[in-house]
Design a protein around this motif. Sequence first.
Motif, PDB file in Angstrom:
ATOM      1  N   PRO A  41       0.839  -1.219  -0.102  1.00 15.50           N
ATOM      2  CA  PRO A  41       0.099   0.014   0.038  1.00 15.50           C
ATOM      3  C   PRO A  41       0.766   1.337  -0.087  1.00 15.50           C
ATOM      4  O   PRO A  41       0.207   2.351  -0.298  1.00 15.50           O
ATOM      5  N   LYS A  42       2.142   1.340   0.573  1.00 15.84           N
ATOM      6  CA  LYS A  42       2.984   2.331   0.352  1.00 15.84           C
ATOM      7  C   LYS A  42       4.414   1.801   0.097  1.00 15.84           C
ATOM      8  O   LYS A  42       4.785   1.066   0.484  1.00 15.84           O
ATOM      9  N   LEU A  43       5.234   2.820  -0.525  1.00 15.40           N
ATOM     10  CA  LEU A  43       6.471   2.438  -1.098  1.00 15.40           C
ATOM     11  C   LEU A  43       7.640   3.126  -0.454  1.00 15.40           C
ATOM     12  O   LEU A  43       8.821   3.221  -0.604  1.00 15.40           O
ATOM     13  N   GLY A  44       7.161   4.007   1.016  1.00 18.09           N
ATOM     14  CA  GLY A  44       8.508   4.494   1.802  1.00 18.09           C
ATOM     15  C   GLY A  44       8.920   5.592   0.940  1.00 18.09           C
ATOM     16  O   GLY A  44       8.426   6.479   0.264  1.00 18.09           O
ATOM     17  N   ASN A  45      10.411   5.353   1.266  1.00 19.95           N
ATOM     18  CA  ASN A  45      11.213   6.292   0.553  1.00 19.95           C
ATOM     19  C   ASN A  45      11.352   6.562  -0.932  1.00 19.95           C
ATOM     20  O   ASN A  45      12.002   7.190  -1.381  1.00 19.95           O
ATOM     21  N   LEU A  46      10.666   5.416  -1.551  1.00 22.64           N
ATOM     22  CA  LEU A  46      10.513   5.474  -2.887  1.00 22.64           C
ATOM     23  C   LEU A  46       9.260   5.776  -3.671  1.00 22.64           C
ATOM     24  O   LEU A  46       9.003   5.901  -4.813  1.00 22.64           O
ATOM     25  N   ASN A  47       8.463   6.359  -2.839  1.00 20.30           N
ATOM     26  CA  ASN A  47       7.279   7.000  -3.205  1.00 20.30           C
ATOM     27  C   ASN A  47       7.269   8.212  -4.344  1.00 20.30           C
ATOM     28  O   ASN A  47       8.101   8.887  -4.110  1.00 20.30           O
ATOM     29  N   ASP A  48       6.788   8.085  -5.421  1.00 18.35           N
ATOM     30  CA  ASP A  48       6.983   8.837  -6.540  1.00 18.35           C
ATOM     31  C   ASP A  48       8.463   8.901  -6.993  1.00 18.35           C
ATOM     32  O   ASP A  48       8.604  10.209  -7.401  1.00 18.35           O
ATOM     33  N   LYS A  49       9.190   7.883  -6.866  1.00 21.73           N
ATOM     34  CA  LYS A  49      10.424   7.986  -7.065  1.00 21.73           C
ATOM     35  C   LYS A  49      10.993   6.933  -8.273  1.00 21.73           C
ATOM     36  O   LYS A  49      12.105   6.841  -8.166  1.00 21.73           O
ATOM     37  N   VAL A  50      10.262   6.183  -8.425  1.00 24.51           N
ATOM     38  CA  VAL A  50      10.330   5.015  -9.156  1.00 24.51           C
ATOM     39  C   VAL A  50      10.622   5.219 -10.669  1.00 24.51           C
ATOM     40  O   VAL A  50       9.610   5.609 -11.389  1.00 24.51           O
ATOM     41  N   SER A  51      11.800   4.842 -11.105  1.00 23.26           N
ATOM     42  CA  SER A  51      11.864   5.164 -12.877  1.00 23.26           C
ATOM     43  C   SER A  51      12.446   3.997 -13.433  1.00 23.26           C
ATOM     44  O   SER A  51      12.198   4.068 -14.713  1.00 23.26           O
ATOM     45  N   SER A  52      12.616   2.649 -12.854  1.00 20.61           N
ATOM     46  CA  SER A  52      12.573   1.419 -13.577  1.00 20.61           C
ATOM     47  C   SER A  52      12.077   0.079 -12.770  1.00 20.61           C
ATOM     48  O   SER A  52      12.132   0.595 -11.520  1.00 20.61           O
ATOM     49  N   ILE A  53      11.794  -0.838 -13.287  1.00 16.77           N
ATOM     50  CA  ILE A  53      11.278  -1.876 -12.416  1.00 16.77           C
ATOM     51  C   ILE A  53      11.593  -3.432 -13.315  1.00 16.77           C
ATOM     52  O   ILE A  53      11.741  -3.350 -14.128  1.00 16.77           O
ATOM     53  N   LEU A  54      12.177  -4.332 -12.421  1.00 16.87           N
ATOM     54  CA  LEU A  54      12.418  -5.506 -12.699  1.00 16.87           C
ATOM     55  C   LEU A  54      11.281  -6.454 -12.460  1.00 16.87           C
ATOM     56  O   LEU A  54      10.868  -6.351 -11.294  1.00 16.87           O
ATOM     57  N   VAL A  55      10.690  -7.278 -13.406  1.00 18.92           N
ATOM     58  CA  VAL A  55       9.616  -8.131 -12.770  1.00 18.92           C
ATOM     59  C   VAL A  55       9.974  -9.538 -13.378  1.00 18.92           C
ATOM     60  O   VAL A  55      10.399  -9.834 -14.316  1.00 18.92           O
ATOM     61  N   GLY A  56       9.835 -10.457 -12.452  1.00 16.99           N
ATOM     62  CA  GLY A  56      10.156 -11.805 -12.491  1.00 16.99           C
ATOM     63  C   GLY A  56       9.327 -12.531 -13.529  1.00 16.99           C
ATOM     64  O   GLY A  56       8.069 -12.095 -13.615  1.00 16.99           O
ATOM     65  N   GLY A  57       9.625 -13.839 -13.960  1.00 22.26           N
ATOM     66  CA  GLY A  57       9.005 -14.525 -14.664  1.00 22.26           C
ATOM     67  C   GLY A  57       7.666 -14.904 -14.423  1.00 22.26           C
ATOM     68  O   GLY A  57       6.805 -15.272 -15.388  1.00 22.26           O
ATOM     69  N   ASN A  58       7.253 -14.986 -13.332  1.00 15.77           N
ATOM     70  CA  ASN A  58       6.121 -15.869 -12.654  1.00 15.77           C
ATOM     71  C   ASN A  58       5.396 -14.876 -12.266  1.00 15.77           C
ATOM     72  O   ASN A  58       4.162 -15.433 -11.708  1.00 15.77           O
ATOM     73  N   VAL A  59       5.379 -13.475 -12.098  1.00 16.84           N
ATOM     74  CA  VAL A  59       4.461 -12.611 -11.591  1.00 16.84           C
ATOM     75  C   VAL A  59       4.236 -11.408 -12.693  1.00 16.84           C
ATOM     76  O   VAL A  59       5.043 -11.253 -13.452  1.00 16.84           O
ATOM     77  N   LYS A  60       3.203 -10.811 -12.151  1.00 16.81           N
ATOM     78  CA  LYS A  60       3.128  -9.249 -12.667  1.00 16.81           C
ATOM     79  C   LYS A  60       2.613  -8.524 -11.628  1.00 16.81           C
ATOM     80  O   LYS A  60       2.371  -8.943 -10.583  1.00 16.81           O
ATOM     81  N   VAL A  61       2.526  -7.104 -11.948  1.00 19.83           N
ATOM     82  CA  VAL A  61       2.175  -6.067 -10.984  1.00 19.83           C
ATOM     83  C   VAL A  61       1.495  -5.005 -11.489  1.00 19.83           C
ATOM     84  O   VAL A  61       1.554  -4.656 -12.610  1.00 19.83           O
ATOM     85  N   ILE A  62       0.525  -4.583 -10.623  1.00 18.79           N
ATOM     86  CA  ILE A  62      -0.445  -3.542 -10.837  1.00 18.79           C
ATOM     87  C   ILE A  62       0.245  -2.359 -10.033  1.00 18.79           C
ATOM     88  O   ILE A  62       0.366  -2.514  -9.042  1.00 18.79           O
ATOM     89  N   VAL A  63       0.573  -1.449 -10.773  1.00 16.27           N
ATOM     90  CA  VAL A  63       1.149  -0.289 -10.002  1.00 16.27           C
ATOM     91  C   VAL A  63       0.035   1.038 -10.028  1.00 16.27           C
ATOM     92  O   VAL A  63      -0.734   1.274 -10.803  1.00 16.27           O
ATOM     93  N   PHE A  64       0.029   1.767  -8.907  1.00 16.18           N
ATOM     94  CA  PHE A  64      -1.150   2.864  -8.825  1.00 16.18           C
ATOM     95  C   PHE A  64      -0.262   4.115  -8.502  1.00 16.18           C
ATOM     96  O   PHE A  64       0.802   4.145  -7.797  1.00 16.18           O
ATOM     97  N   LYS A  65      -1.104   5.324  -8.972  1.00 13.16           N
ATOM     98  CA  LYS A  65      -0.298   6.421  -8.817  1.00 13.16           C
ATOM     99  C   LYS A  65      -0.512   6.928  -7.259  1.00 13.16           C
ATOM    100  O   LYS A  65       0.344   7.709  -6.930  1.00 13.16           O
ATOM    101  N   HIS A  66      -1.411   6.638  -6.654  1.00 19.18           N
ATOM    102  CA  HIS A  66      -1.199   7.026  -5.221  1.00 19.18           C
ATOM    103  C   HIS A  66      -1.286   5.843  -4.258  1.00 19.18           C
ATOM    104  O   HIS A  66      -1.614   4.677  -4.662  1.00 19.18           O
ATOM    105  N   VAL A  67      -0.986   6.299  -3.027  1.00 24.47           N
ATOM    106  CA  VAL A  67      -0.857   4.958  -1.944  1.00 24.47           C
ATOM    107  C   VAL A  67      -2.342   4.485  -1.696  1.00 24.47           C
ATOM    108  O   VAL A  67      -3.270   5.198  -1.875  1.00 24.47           O
TER     109      VAL A  67
END
Length: 142
Positions: A41-67
């Motif tokens: 629900p929150k990204l701590g000190n990386l809130n609004d600072k993520v510029s790249s993402i690594l995603v493993g082969g068995n998962v996917k991720v939904i990212v949201f604009k707000h906490v």
Amino acid sequence: MIPVFGQGVGPNQVIICEHNDFIGKSMSFSLESGMRHKLVPKLGNLNDKVSSILVGGNVKVIVFKHVDFKGHFETIETSSKQLSKNYWSKGGGYPSASENINDKISSMIIFPRHREHPAGVVMYNETSGFTEYRRQYFRYRS
């Protein structure tokens, strides 16, 4: 800055990175065996600072604009070394071409790649009540 990419990403893992090309500060999240989803629900000190993402082969991720899973969202299925090339989806999956997701991620849901949606997650639209999570604005209800 230390590149994170050299460490690799596990098949059930998502790593978010502060800068393009998987460098800078990072946070790692894993979907453990038997888990239907992992809520972040929150990204701590990386809130609004993520510029790249690594995603493993068995998962996917939904990212949201707000906490707390609010605001625009986007499903990411593969690693991206430059999130400025990814754009938010609106309800119905139409892209919001005016705004990319770089430095704007505040919460996320990780779930198995073989599932269309995260099992056991119910999203609530404050205007119209319970609805599918592919609508534009949501509030997580536990």
